[in-house]
Design a protein around this motif. Structure first.
Motif, PDB file in Angstrom:
ATOM      1  N   UNK A 246       0.555  -5.110  -4.109  1.00 21.74           N
ATOM      2  CA  UNK A 246       0.419  -6.568  -4.135  1.00 21.74           C
ATOM      3  C   UNK A 246      -0.005  -7.065  -2.749  1.00 21.74           C
ATOM      4  N   UNK A 247      -1.123  -7.791  -2.652  1.00 26.75           N
ATOM      5  CA  UNK A 247      -1.589  -8.181  -1.316  1.00 26.75           C
ATOM      6  C   UNK A 247      -0.768  -9.319  -0.707  1.00 26.75           C
ATOM      7  N   UNK A 248      -0.952  -9.513   0.578  1.00 29.77           N
ATOM      8  CA  UNK A 248      -0.369 -10.626   1.357  1.00 29.77           C
ATOM      9  C   UNK A 248       1.148 -10.494   1.554  1.00 29.77           C
ATOM     10  N   UNK A 249       1.659  -9.267   1.466  1.00 31.51           N
ATOM     11  CA  UNK A 249       3.078  -9.033   1.775  1.00 31.51           C
ATOM     12  C   UNK A 249       3.156  -8.415   3.179  1.00 31.51           C
ATOM     13  N   UNK A 250       4.359  -8.409   3.773  1.00 36.47           N
ATOM     14  CA  UNK A 250       4.449  -8.016   5.192  1.00 36.47           C
ATOM     15  C   UNK A 250       4.558  -6.509   5.415  1.00 36.47           C
ATOM     16  N   UNK A 251       3.767  -5.708   4.750  1.00 34.05           N
ATOM     17  CA  UNK A 251       3.695  -4.287   5.084  1.00 34.05           C
ATOM     18  C   UNK A 251       2.225  -3.916   5.148  1.00 34.05           C
ATOM     19  N   UNK A 252       1.922  -2.826   5.844  1.00 39.93           N
ATOM     20  CA  UNK A 252       0.556  -2.569   6.297  1.00 39.93           C
ATOM     21  C   UNK A 252      -0.475  -2.493   5.152  1.00 39.93           C
ATOM     22  N   UNK A 253      -0.177  -1.717   4.124  1.00 39.61           N
ATOM     23  CA  UNK A 253      -1.172  -1.551   3.045  1.00 39.61           C
ATOM     24  C   UNK A 253      -1.486  -2.894   2.409  1.00 39.61           C
ATOM     25  N   UNK A 254      -0.470  -3.704   2.262  1.00 43.38           N
ATOM     26  CA  UNK A 254      -0.629  -5.010   1.635  1.00 43.38           C
ATOM     27  C   UNK A 254      -1.421  -5.956   2.540  1.00 43.38           C
ATOM     28  N   UNK A 255      -1.107  -5.914   3.844  1.00 42.42           N
ATOM     29  CA  UNK A 255      -1.830  -6.773   4.790  1.00 42.42           C
ATOM     30  C   UNK A 255      -3.312  -6.422   4.765  1.00 42.42           C
ATOM     31  N   UNK A 256      -3.615  -5.129   4.783  1.00 39.97           N
ATOM     32  CA  UNK A 256      -5.020  -4.690   4.787  1.00 39.97           C
ATOM     33  C   UNK A 256      -5.723  -5.114   3.497  1.00 39.97           C
ATOM     34  N   UNK A 257      -5.018  -4.985   2.376  1.00 41.61           N
ATOM     35  CA  UNK A 257      -5.613  -5.374   1.098  1.00 41.61           C
ATOM     36  C   UNK A 257      -5.926  -6.865   1.067  1.00 41.61           C
ATOM     37  N   UNK A 258      -4.962  -7.674   1.478  1.00 45.43           N
ATOM     38  CA  UNK A 258      -5.165  -9.127   1.494  1.00 45.43           C
ATOM     39  C   UNK A 258      -6.286  -9.522   2.442  1.00 45.43           C
ATOM     40  N   UNK A 259      -6.308  -8.881   3.609  1.00 43.89           N
ATOM     41  CA  UNK A 259      -7.359  -9.211   4.590  1.00 43.89           C
ATOM     42  C   UNK A 259      -8.740  -8.859   4.048  1.00 43.89           C
ATOM     43  N   UNK A 260      -8.804  -7.764   3.299  1.00 44.17           N
ATOM     44  CA  UNK A 260     -10.115  -7.361   2.762  1.00 44.17           C
ATOM     45  C   UNK A 260     -10.573  -8.348   1.684  1.00 44.17           C
ATOM     46  N   UNK A 261      -9.639  -8.851   0.893  1.00 51.21           N
ATOM     47  CA  UNK A 261      -9.996  -9.868  -0.107  1.00 51.21           C
ATOM     48  C   UNK A 261     -10.517 -11.132   0.589  1.00 51.21           C
ATOM     49  N   UNK A 262      -9.830 -11.531   1.655  1.00 49.35           N
ATOM     50  CA  UNK A 262     -10.280 -12.716   2.407  1.00 49.35           C
ATOM     51  C   UNK A 262     -11.642 -12.483   3.047  1.00 49.35           C
ATOM     52  N   UNK A 263     -11.814 -11.258   3.545  1.00 52.27           N
ATOM     53  CA  UNK A 263     -13.099 -10.910   4.176  1.00 52.27           C
ATOM     54  C   UNK A 263     -14.238 -11.054   3.162  1.00 52.27           C
ATOM     55  N   UNK A 264     -13.992 -10.578   1.937  1.00 48.05           N
ATOM     56  CA  UNK A 264     -15.038 -10.644   0.905  1.00 48.05           C
ATOM     57  C   UNK A 264     -15.443 -12.099   0.654  1.00 48.05           C
ATOM     58  N   UNK A 265     -14.459 -12.959   0.541  1.00 48.01           N
ATOM     59  CA  UNK A 265     -14.765 -14.361   0.247  1.00 48.01           C
ATOM     60  C   UNK A 265     -15.502 -15.004   1.423  1.00 48.01           C
ATOM     61  N   UNK A 266     -15.008 -14.719   2.630  1.00 46.93           N
ATOM     62  CA  UNK A 266     -15.609 -15.339   3.817  1.00 46.93           C
ATOM     63  C   UNK A 266     -17.049 -14.864   4.011  1.00 46.93           C
ATOM     64  N   UNK A 267     -17.276 -13.571   3.856  1.00 44.76           N
ATOM     65  CA  UNK A 267     -18.626 -13.051   4.137  1.00 44.76           C
ATOM     66  C   UNK A 267     -19.613 -13.435   3.039  1.00 44.76           C
ATOM     67  N   UNK A 268     -19.176 -13.441   1.794  1.00 45.23           N
ATOM     68  CA  UNK A 268     -20.083 -13.868   0.725  1.00 45.23           C
ATOM     69  C   UNK A 268     -20.392 -15.362   0.858  1.00 45.23           C
ATOM     70  N   UNK A 269     -19.381 -16.145   1.194  1.00 39.02           N
ATOM     71  CA  UNK A 269     -19.610 -17.595   1.364  1.00 39.02           C
ATOM     72  C   UNK A 269     -20.594 -17.837   2.508  1.00 39.02           C
TER      73      UNK A 269
END
Ligand SMILES: Cc1ncc(COP(=O)(O)O)c(C=O)c1O
Length: 407
Positions: free
Chosen positions: A52-75
């Motif tokens: 589950x993304x956006x939780x305070x552990x590393x795998x989750x942080x990376x997953x959430x950040x990558x989702x945000x990156x996708x939206x930001x870069x496509x926009x």
């Protein structure tokens, strides 16, 4: 500089896949091959970040950040704000949600305009608003050419019209519609604009900010990415329409029209489309400027390559007996999505092409209204030959030879 086709094809594992060897792919309008950066991100997400993304552990942080990156870069590529872009399961699902929002916002007696050139995804959901007393006006194609004339829209516009829906490019006619001109007409009449860019975007991710529509939709699985619908909703409209998400998410623009939980891995992997654009831009010596300009450079490479390959195909089919080429005969005016009406059902002809190593399709492609409007029986359908920038001149030559055998 010309598009380096060998470099391009090296970015698509499908071209070195043994099971696909000897087959040339001409059903790209149905869904493109996926580029390596997207596949790499998908694999990494599923192996390293599938929590589950956006939780305070590393795998989750990376997953959430990558989702945000996708939206930001496509926009950024599309020339809009990051929160004006959202991902949904498909373009059809996205229009259903949007139509639901308009259903709540429009009042009986108000009107919308739809076309009979569109894929059903940008037609049926809107037409159903008639059930609420909304007047649905149809902007109709020329039955002989499939062309949508902006002058015919002019007579449909008045102070009752709240929304105009049309395609950037139809998936069977292929002609590129003048989005800027049409949008300006609709806006001048006080209407919002929804553009289906699904058939256009694979040939160049557009500068939506400059094109001007309030809604722009396309499907990432046709733009070398994963199976997602990409939806731009400009802020004034997005904040005006009623929230379709959970009530507590209504304050976040990109969550307002995506009621279901997102497909985390596929959203994240959409950043791979931006990676692919960056690779192409840098490899071809494109500008180190902002993402819109870099995308425009890449789009120019696509366009020159596709146009050069398309004209010989159009020339080979346009005067053939018992074949009706839909849409323009000049390559510059259209996408390389070439539909042919035959004097027999199209699906068996596509099957015959498959025996010659050509992957193509025959049918109505959910453009039932567009075919009927041009006097074509949707049951017989059309043979559709669609390619993209990664198609080679040799493959188009092979297609033309195969058409000689089967038509
Ligand atoms: C022009 C056009 N619009 C909309 C769609 C629907 O897209 P999706 O499959 O993402 O719902 C398609 C699908 O083929 C299409 O070609």
């Amino acid at each position: 500089m010309d598009l380096d086709i060998d470099f391009v094809r090296a970015q698509f594992p499908a071209f070195s896949e043994p099971s696909l060897k000897g087959q040339a792919f001409f059903e790209n309008a149905g869904g493109s091959y996926t580029c390596a950066p997207v596949i790499r991100r998908l694999t990494r997400f599923y192996t390293q970040r599938k929590v589950q993304p956006y939780a305070p552990y590393e795998a989750s942080r990376l997953g959430g950040e990558e989702m945000d990156e996708a939206r930001a870069r496509m926009a950024a590529i599309l020339g809009v704000e990051t929160d004006e872009l959202s991902f949904g399961p498909s373009t059809t699902a996205n229009t259903y949600v949007l139509a639901q929002a308009f259903r709540q916002w429009l009042k009986p007696g108000e009107a919308i305009v739809v076309t009979n050139q569109d894929h059903e995804a940008n037609s049926g959901p809107w037409r159903r608003l008639a059930e609420e007393g909304i007047e649905v006006r149809e902007w109709q194609v020329d039955p002989l050419t499939g062309h949508l004339d902006p002058q015919d829209l002019a007579v449909l516009l008045d102070e009752d019209v709240r929304l105009v829906c049309f395609p950037h490019c139809s998936n069977v006619v292929g002609e590129i519609n003048p989005v800027v001109e049409i949008t300006a007409m609709a806006h001048a009449a006080g209407a919002f604009v929804c553009v289906d860019g699904v058939s256009y975007a694979p040939h160049g991710l557009p500068d939506v900010g400059n094109l001007g529509p309030d809604i722009y939709l396309f499907s990432a699985y046709k733009t070398y990415g994963p199976h997602q619908g990409v939806m731009v909703i400009r802020r004034p409209l997005g904040e005006l329409l009623p929230n379709q998400g959970h009530y507590f998410n209504g304050g976040t623009l990109y969550k307002r029209f995506t009621p279901a939980g997102p497909d985390h891995a596929q959203v994240a992997a959409c950043a791979g489309i931006a990676d692919y654009y960056d690779l192409l831009c840098d490899h071809h010596g494109g500008p180190a400027s902002d993402p819109v300009e870099r995308a425009a450079f890449v789009n120019g490479l696509f366009h020159a390559h596709e146009t050069a390959l398309l004209q010989p195909l159009l020339d080979a089919v346009k005067d053939r007996n018992a074949v009706r080429l839909l849409g323009p005969t000049r390559a510059e005016r259209r996408a390389p999505t070439v539909a042919l009406a035959l004097n027999r059902p199209a699906a068996p002809v596509a099957a015959a092409l498959a025996r010659h190593g050509i992957m193509a399709g025959g049918g109505d492609f959910y453009a039932v209204r567009a075919l009927s409007a041009q006097g074509i029986d949707p049951e017989q359908g059309v043979l559709r030959l669609s390619f993209t920038h990664y198609t080679s001149a040799a493959e188009v030559g092979r297609l033309i030879e195969a058409l000689d055998q089967v038509l």
